[in-house]
Design a protein around this motif. Structure first.
Motif, PDB file in Angstrom:
ATOM      1  N   GLN A   1       0.820  -1.210   0.000  1.00 27.18           N
ATOM      2  CA  GLN A   1       0.000   0.000   0.000  1.00 27.18           C
ATOM      3  C   GLN A   1       0.860   1.268   0.000  1.00 27.18           C
ATOM      4  O   GLN A   1       0.413   2.342   0.407  1.00 27.18           O
ATOM      5  N   ALA A   2       2.104   1.129  -0.438  1.00 23.71           N
ATOM      6  CA  ALA A   2       3.043   2.251  -0.578  1.00 23.71           C
ATOM      7  C   ALA A   2       3.440   2.858   0.761  1.00 23.71           C
ATOM      8  O   ALA A   2       3.733   4.055   0.853  1.00 23.71           O
ATOM      9  N   ILE A   3       3.483   2.029   1.800  1.00 25.59           N
ATOM     10  CA  ILE A   3       3.958   2.478   3.101  1.00 25.59           C
ATOM     11  C   ILE A   3       5.457   2.162   3.209  1.00 25.59           C
ATOM     12  O   ILE A   3       5.886   1.036   2.956  1.00 25.59           O
ATOM     13  N   ASN A   4       6.223   3.175   3.576  1.00 28.25           N
ATOM     14  CA  ASN A   4       7.660   3.015   3.770  1.00 28.25           C
ATOM     15  C   ASN A   4       7.892   2.484   5.177  1.00 28.25           C
ATOM     16  O   ASN A   4       7.736   3.214   6.156  1.00 28.25           O
ATOM     17  N   LEU A   5       8.253   1.219   5.281  1.00 29.34           N
ATOM     18  CA  LEU A   5       8.357   0.562   6.581  1.00 29.34           C
ATOM     19  C   LEU A   5       9.725   0.769   7.212  1.00 29.34           C
ATOM     20  O   LEU A   5      10.742   0.735   6.514  1.00 29.34           O
ATOM     21  N   PRO A   6       9.772   0.934   8.530  1.00 29.62           N
ATOM     22  CA  PRO A   6      11.058   0.925   9.228  1.00 29.62           C
ATOM     23  C   PRO A   6      11.735  -0.432   9.054  1.00 29.62           C
ATOM     24  O   PRO A   6      11.065  -1.460   8.923  1.00 29.62           O
ATOM     25  N   GLN A   7      13.070  -0.443   9.068  1.00 30.83           N
ATOM     26  CA  GLN A   7      13.802  -1.686   8.873  1.00 30.83           C
ATOM     27  C   GLN A   7      13.749  -2.588  10.102  1.00 30.83           C
ATOM     28  O   GLN A   7      13.677  -3.807   9.993  1.00 30.83           O
ATOM     29  N   GLN A   8      13.784  -1.978  11.297  1.00 30.16           N
ATOM     30  CA  GLN A   8      13.892  -2.741  12.529  1.00 30.16           C
ATOM     31  C   GLN A   8      12.706  -2.485  13.448  1.00 30.16           C
ATOM     32  O   GLN A   8      12.134  -1.388  13.444  1.00 30.16           O
ATOM     33  N   PRO A   9      12.322  -3.468  14.269  1.00 35.20           N
ATOM     34  CA  PRO A   9      11.309  -3.210  15.296  1.00 35.20           C
ATOM     35  C   PRO A   9      11.774  -2.126  16.260  1.00 35.20           C
ATOM     36  O   PRO A   9      12.975  -1.914  16.450  1.00 35.20           O
ATOM     37  N   ASN A  10      10.811  -1.450  16.849  1.00 29.92           N
ATOM     38  CA  ASN A  10      11.063  -0.358  17.798  1.00 29.92           C
ATOM     39  C   ASN A  10      11.791   0.813  17.157  1.00 29.92           C
ATOM     40  O   ASN A  10      12.603   1.496  17.793  1.00 29.92           O
ATOM     41  N   THR A  11      11.481   1.040  15.873  1.00 31.48           N
ATOM     42  CA  THR A  11      11.912   2.247  15.184  1.00 31.48           C
ATOM     43  C   THR A  11      10.730   2.765  14.372  1.00 31.48           C
ATOM     44  O   THR A  11       9.745   2.047  14.153  1.00 31.48           O
ATOM     45  N   CYS A  12      10.819   3.997  13.909  1.00 30.10           N
ATOM     46  CA  CYS A  12       9.723   4.590  13.145  1.00 30.10           C
ATOM     47  C   CYS A  12      10.259   5.347  11.938  1.00 30.10           C
ATOM     48  O   CYS A  12      11.435   5.710  11.884  1.00 30.10           O
ATOM     49  N   THR A  13       9.368   5.585  10.978  1.00 35.33           N
ATOM     50  CA  THR A  13       9.722   6.265   9.740  1.00 35.33           C
ATOM     51  C   THR A  13       8.620   7.262   9.384  1.00 35.33           C
ATOM     52  O   THR A  13       7.434   6.923   9.419  1.00 35.33           O
ATOM     53  N   VAL A  14       9.017   8.481   9.039  1.00 32.45           N
ATOM     54  CA  VAL A  14       8.061   9.499   8.602  1.00 32.45           C
ATOM     55  C   VAL A  14       7.744   9.271   7.130  1.00 32.45           C
ATOM     56  O   VAL A  14       8.635   9.050   6.311  1.00 32.45           O
ATOM     57  N   GLN A  15       6.453   9.328   6.801  1.00 31.53           N
ATOM     58  CA  GLN A  15       5.999   9.119   5.429  1.00 31.53           C
ATOM     59  C   GLN A  15       5.928  10.444   4.673  1.00 31.53           C
ATOM     60  O   GLN A  15       6.022  11.526   5.258  1.00 31.53           O
ATOM     61  N   THR A  16       5.748  10.361   3.364  1.00 28.00           N
ATOM     62  CA  THR A  16       5.718  11.571   2.545  1.00 28.00           C
ATOM     63  C   THR A  16       4.539  12.474   2.888  1.00 28.00           C
ATOM     64  O   THR A  16       4.601  13.684   2.667  1.00 28.00           O
ATOM     65  N   ASP A  17       3.451  11.895   3.438  1.00 25.57           N
ATOM     66  CA  ASP A  17       2.291  12.717   3.798  1.00 25.57           C
ATOM     67  C   ASP A  17       2.358  13.233   5.232  1.00 25.57           C
ATOM     68  O   ASP A  17       1.403  13.830   5.732  1.00 25.57           O
ATOM     69  N   GLY A  18       3.491  13.009   5.906  1.00 28.81           N
ATOM     70  CA  GLY A  18       3.667  13.499   7.262  1.00 28.81           C
ATOM     71  C   GLY A  18       3.286  12.528   8.347  1.00 28.81           C
ATOM     72  O   GLY A  18       3.549  12.784   9.525  1.00 28.81           O
ATOM     73  N   SER A  19       2.653  11.413   7.987  1.00 30.36           N
ATOM     74  CA  SER A  19       2.302  10.424   9.000  1.00 30.36           C
ATOM     75  C   SER A  19       3.559   9.699   9.475  1.00 30.36           C
ATOM     76  O   SER A  19       4.606   9.716   8.821  1.00 30.36           O
ATOM     77  N   LEU A  20       3.439   9.053  10.621  1.00 33.75           N
ATOM     78  CA  LEU A  20       4.566   8.358  11.236  1.00 33.75           C
ATOM     79  C   LEU A  20       4.222   6.886  11.374  1.00 33.75           C
ATOM     80  O   LEU A  20       3.209   6.535  11.994  1.00 33.75           O
ATOM     81  N   VAL A  21       5.045   6.017  10.801  1.00 32.91           N
ATOM     82  CA  VAL A  21       4.828   4.577  10.902  1.00 32.91           C
ATOM     83  C   VAL A  21       5.813   4.016  11.914  1.00 32.91           C
ATOM     84  O   VAL A  21       7.025   4.112  11.731  1.00 32.91           O
ATOM     85  N   ALA A  22       5.275   3.427  12.976  1.00 33.79           N
ATOM     86  CA  ALA A  22       6.092   2.829  14.028  1.00 33.79           C
ATOM     87  C   ALA A  22       5.995   1.316  13.933  1.00 33.79           C
ATOM     88  O   ALA A  22       4.899   0.758  13.881  1.00 33.79           O
ATOM     89  N   LYS A  23       7.143   0.667  13.923  1.00 36.24           N
ATOM     90  CA  LYS A  23       7.188  -0.798  13.872  1.00 36.24           C
ATOM     91  C   LYS A  23       7.396  -1.317  15.286  1.00 36.24           C
ATOM     92  O   LYS A  23       8.485  -1.231  15.840  1.00 36.24           O
ATOM     93  N   LEU A  24       6.328  -1.829  15.899  1.00 38.24           N
ATOM     94  CA  LEU A  24       6.384  -2.260  17.293  1.00 38.24           C
ATOM     95  C   LEU A  24       6.937  -3.666  17.444  1.00 38.24           C
ATOM     96  O   LEU A  24       7.412  -4.031  18.521  1.00 38.24           O
ATOM     97  N   SER A  25       6.843  -4.456  16.393  1.00 36.86           N
ATOM     98  CA  SER A  25       7.427  -5.800  16.356  1.00 36.86           C
ATOM     99  C   SER A  25       7.525  -6.176  14.888  1.00 36.86           C
ATOM    100  O   SER A  25       7.150  -5.391  13.998  1.00 36.86           O
ATOM    101  N   HIS A  26       7.998  -7.373  14.603  1.00 41.90           N
ATOM    102  CA  HIS A  26       8.083  -7.805  13.214  1.00 41.90           C
ATOM    103  C   HIS A  26       6.699  -7.935  12.581  1.00 41.90           C
ATOM    104  O   HIS A  26       6.589  -7.950  11.345  1.00 41.90           O
ATOM    105  N   GLN A  27       5.658  -7.985  13.408  1.00 39.76           N
ATOM    106  CA  GLN A  27       4.320  -8.195  12.877  1.00 39.76           C
ATOM    107  C   GLN A  27       3.306  -7.139  13.300  1.00 39.76           C
ATOM    108  O   GLN A  27       2.116  -7.305  13.062  1.00 39.76           O
ATOM    109  N   GLU A  28       3.760  -6.035  13.881  1.00 38.28           N
ATOM    110  CA  GLU A  28       2.795  -5.022  14.350  1.00 38.28           C
ATOM    111  C   GLU A  28       3.240  -3.615  13.980  1.00 38.28           C
ATOM    112  O   GLU A  28       4.383  -3.226  14.226  1.00 38.28           O
ATOM    113  N   LEU A  29       2.302  -2.866  13.415  1.00 43.47           N
ATOM    114  CA  LEU A  29       2.550  -1.491  12.987  1.00 43.47           C
ATOM    115  C   LEU A  29       1.570  -0.546  13.661  1.00 43.47           C
ATOM    116  O   LEU A  29       0.398  -0.864  13.849  1.00 43.47           O
ATOM    117  N   LEU A  30       2.065   0.623  14.020  1.00 50.80           N
ATOM    118  CA  LEU A  30       1.250   1.719  14.546  1.00 50.80           C
ATOM    119  C   LEU A  30       1.465   2.915  13.639  1.00 50.80           C
ATOM    120  O   LEU A  30       2.610   3.246  13.307  1.00 50.80           O
TER     121      LEU A  30
END
Length: 229
Positions: free
Chosen positions: A75-104
């Motif tokens: 869905q064109a989401i730029n995912l963080p490489q590692q758990p417990n890190t986050c990445t800012v998206q082009t629309d300003g939203s923040l994707v947080a990777k809480l585990s290998h299988q969970e996103l916030l």
């Protein structure tokens, strides 16, 4: 005080009464209602030292399961490489990777990040489950140069810059409440997002204000955060 009141919208923060008591001026964008400020002309400066902000009415969502990362990437989401890190998206939203299988996923400070609405309206893949983070978790922010020192009183994780870098996440206890702490600096100002169970919203707000008092920390509105970017 603004003529806009929390009772005029469908979604409002559990802290609305506290904001009104503090003389908050609210701003409305669609169904969103945020504290713009508390009437002070120095809130941006306060936010650079130690400020507390309620962002609980801003959009957020989550996804979990073995299929969640691949589905989000499709869905064109730029995912963080590692758990417990986050990445800012082009629309300003923040994707947080809480585990290998969970996103916030958190919106920008204007509540206009299109990816959250798009993801919530897109059928998920097998082994992917949506999480109603807007209903389950409150969202507060602590900002300023004194933030990490203040946290040392109520959080077991060392959040000082040389220990906890921008973009890192700690899943820990804050004032004895299980919390997600995300460092997402605004310009040169330290900013920590805190998400915890919505039932603890008022308790956590009061605990943070108590811990901040020693450093002359105060609540500020979202306008102060935007001024830092």
């Amino acid at each position: 005080m603004s003529s806009i009141m929390p009772t005029e919208v469908t979604r409002r923060s559990q802290l609305s009464r506290r904001h009104i008591e503090l003389g908050a001026e609210f701003e409305r964008s669609g169904d969103l209602l945020l504290v713009k400020d508390y009437g002070s002309q120095t809130e941006a400066t306060q936010a650079q030292i130690l400020g507390l902000v309620d962002l609980s009415t801003l959009p957020r969502t989550g996804f979990k399961g073995a299929g969640a990362p691949d589905w989000a990437a499709s869905q064109a989401i730029n995912l963080p490489q590692q758990p417990n890190t986050c990445t800012v998206q082009t629309d300003g939203s923040l994707v947080a990777k809480l585990s290998h299988q969970e996103l916030l996923i958190l919106s920008d400070l204007n509540g206009k990040s299109a990816s959250i609405e798009r993801l919530n309206n897109t059928p998920v893949s097998p082994q992917t489950y949506s999480l109603p983070r807007a209903d389950s978790h409150c969202w507060l922010a602590i900002t300023g140069s004194q933030a990490a020192e203040m946290f040392s009183k109520i959080c077991a994780v060392d959040l000082r810059s040389h220990k906890f870098a921008n973009g890192e996440i700690a899943q820990t206890s804050v004032a004895k409440a299980n919390s997600i702490v995300i460092r997402n600096d605004l310009g040169s100002t330290h900013c920590f997002y805190i998400l915890t169970d919505v039932s603890s919203t008022e308790f956590l707000w009061d605990c943070l204000l108590d811990a901040m008092a020693e450093y002359d920390g105060r609540p500020v509105g979202v306008a102060a955060l935007r001024a830092l970017i």
